[in-house]
Design a protein around this motif. Structure first.
Motif, PDB file in Angstrom:
ATOM      1  N   ALA A   1     -21.565  12.736 -23.288  1.00  0.00           N
ATOM      2  CA  ALA A   1     -20.482  11.663 -22.974  1.00  0.00           C
ATOM      3  C   ALA A   1     -20.459  11.076 -22.045  1.00  0.00           C
ATOM      4  CB  ALA A   1     -19.502  11.929 -22.212  1.00  0.00           C
ATOM      5  N   ARG A   2     -21.986   9.630 -21.640  1.00  0.00           N
ATOM      6  CA  ARG A   2     -22.092   9.277 -20.313  1.00  0.00           C
ATOM      7  C   ARG A   2     -22.157   7.888 -20.479  1.00  0.00           C
ATOM      8  NH1 ARG A   2     -28.543   9.845 -20.805  1.00  0.00           N
ATOM      9  NH2 ARG A   2     -28.692  11.362 -21.995  1.00  0.00           N
ATOM     10  N   GLY A   3     -21.258   7.189 -21.212  1.00  0.00           N
ATOM     11  CA  GLY A   3     -21.355   5.603 -21.449  1.00  0.00           C
ATOM     12  C   GLY A   3     -19.875   5.753 -22.324  1.00  0.00           C
ATOM     13  N   LEU A   4     -19.410   4.373 -22.494  1.00  0.00           N
ATOM     14  CA  LEU A   4     -17.566   4.713 -23.280  1.00  0.00           C
ATOM     15  C   LEU A   4     -18.403   4.092 -24.570  1.00  0.00           C
ATOM     16  CD1 LEU A   4     -15.331   3.145 -23.097  1.00  0.00           C
ATOM     17  CD2 LEU A   4     -16.009   0.717 -23.340  1.00  0.00           C
ATOM     18  N   PHE A   5     -19.352   3.888 -25.136  1.00  0.00           N
ATOM     19  CA  PHE A   5     -19.614   3.711 -26.517  1.00  0.00           C
ATOM     20  C   PHE A   5     -20.683   4.845 -27.164  1.00  0.00           C
ATOM     21  CE2 PHE A   5     -19.576  -0.211 -24.505  1.00  0.00           C
ATOM     22  CZ  PHE A   5     -18.131  -1.317 -25.786  1.00  0.00           C
ATOM     23  N   SER A   6     -20.973   5.464 -26.173  1.00  0.00           N
ATOM     24  CA  SER A   6     -21.885   7.096 -26.301  1.00  0.00           C
ATOM     25  C   SER A   6     -21.196   8.379 -27.405  1.00  0.00           C
ATOM     26  CB  SER A   6     -22.814   7.671 -25.299  1.00  0.00           C
ATOM     27  OG  SER A   6     -22.080   7.797 -24.529  1.00  0.00           O
ATOM     28  N   ALA A   7     -19.618   8.422 -27.126  1.00  0.00           N
ATOM     29  CA  ALA A   7     -19.273   9.531 -27.203  1.00  0.00           C
ATOM     30  C   ALA A   7     -19.276  10.536 -28.960  1.00  0.00           C
ATOM     31  CB  ALA A   7     -17.305   9.219 -28.118  1.00  0.00           C
ATOM     32  N   ASN A   8     -20.376   9.493 -29.764  1.00  0.00           N
ATOM     33  CA  ASN A   8     -21.290  10.527 -30.833  1.00  0.00           C
ATOM     34  C   ASN A   8     -22.021  11.018 -31.119  1.00  0.00           C
ATOM     35  OD1 ASN A   8     -21.288   7.941 -31.414  1.00  0.00           O
ATOM     36  ND2 ASN A   8     -20.544   8.129 -33.852  1.00  0.00           N
ATOM     37  N   ARG A   9     -23.308  10.455 -29.300  1.00  0.00           N
ATOM     38  CA  ARG A   9     -24.132   9.975 -29.785  1.00  0.00           C
ATOM     39  C   ARG A   9     -24.818  11.911 -28.763  1.00  0.00           C
ATOM     40  NH1 ARG A   9     -26.574   4.599 -29.464  1.00  0.00           N
ATOM     41  NH2 ARG A   9     -24.527   3.520 -30.587  1.00  0.00           N
TER      42      ARG A   9
END
Length: 185
Positions: free
Chosen positions: A71-79
């Protein structure tokens, strides 16, 4: 600063090295295209189960799909982290980035590729590569998101020459990525 020519060369090398593996799969015929069209796009959870924690071994390298979520950014939760390497004679590339799956059966790798190009110079380029997955009666079909044809990725029951058999448990790329990274400094 990198010239546009070296960036384009690097991107082309990446496409041939990574996407070329999908084209090396058995040729899709009309019957396979029809069966794939009748199959259902896989859920993100099913695609993740297929790849997470595994290395996709290629003829000249491989890519590792970590099972850990960052979880490194707002849009990377499922990455999840993705790393890869490829080598063909003196030319080599390594990548670091992330991967994700969608409920439409799409698997995408987003990574920064560092490549050794002509006369030992380095080039860096970002790339997003995606594959589509469909399933019916335990048979998984795959094709590159852009271009290419559907082929059977995994039969039911699995066959010896299934591309899915190249997905092996564990991280089998980190050592080579570290080695290539050290040589690029």
């Amino acid at each position: 600063m990198f010239s546009i020519r070296s960036i384009i060369s690097s991107a082309v090398l990446f496409v041939f090295l990574l996407a070329g593996n999908a084209y090396a799969a058995p040729k899709a015929g009309d019957a396979i295209e029809e069966r794939a069209a009748a199959a259902t796009p896989m859920k993100a959870s099913a695609v993740e189960k297929l790849y997470a924690g595994r290395t996709w071994k290629w003829q000249n390298g491989g890519g590792f799909y970590s099972a850990e979520t960052t979880a490194r950014g707002l849009f990377s939760a499922n990455r999840k982290p993705f790393a890869a390497w490829s080598r063909k004679r003196a030319a080599w590339s390594y990548a670091e980035g992330n991967w994700y799956a969608t409920n439409g059966g799409k698997l995408c790798m987003r990574a920064l590729w560092t490549s050794k190009v002509a006369k030992g110079s380095l080039a860096r380029s970002g790339a997003i590569t995606c594959f589509l997955h469909r399933e019916k009666h335990g048979v998984v079909y795959q094709k590159p998101f852009i271009g290419g044809k559907w082929y059977v990725f995994r039969h039911n029951p699995a066959r010896r020459d299934d591309e899915a058999r190249k997905l092996v448990k564990g991280n089998r790329v980190s050592k080579e990525v570290s080695h290539l990274k050290a040589n690029s400094r």
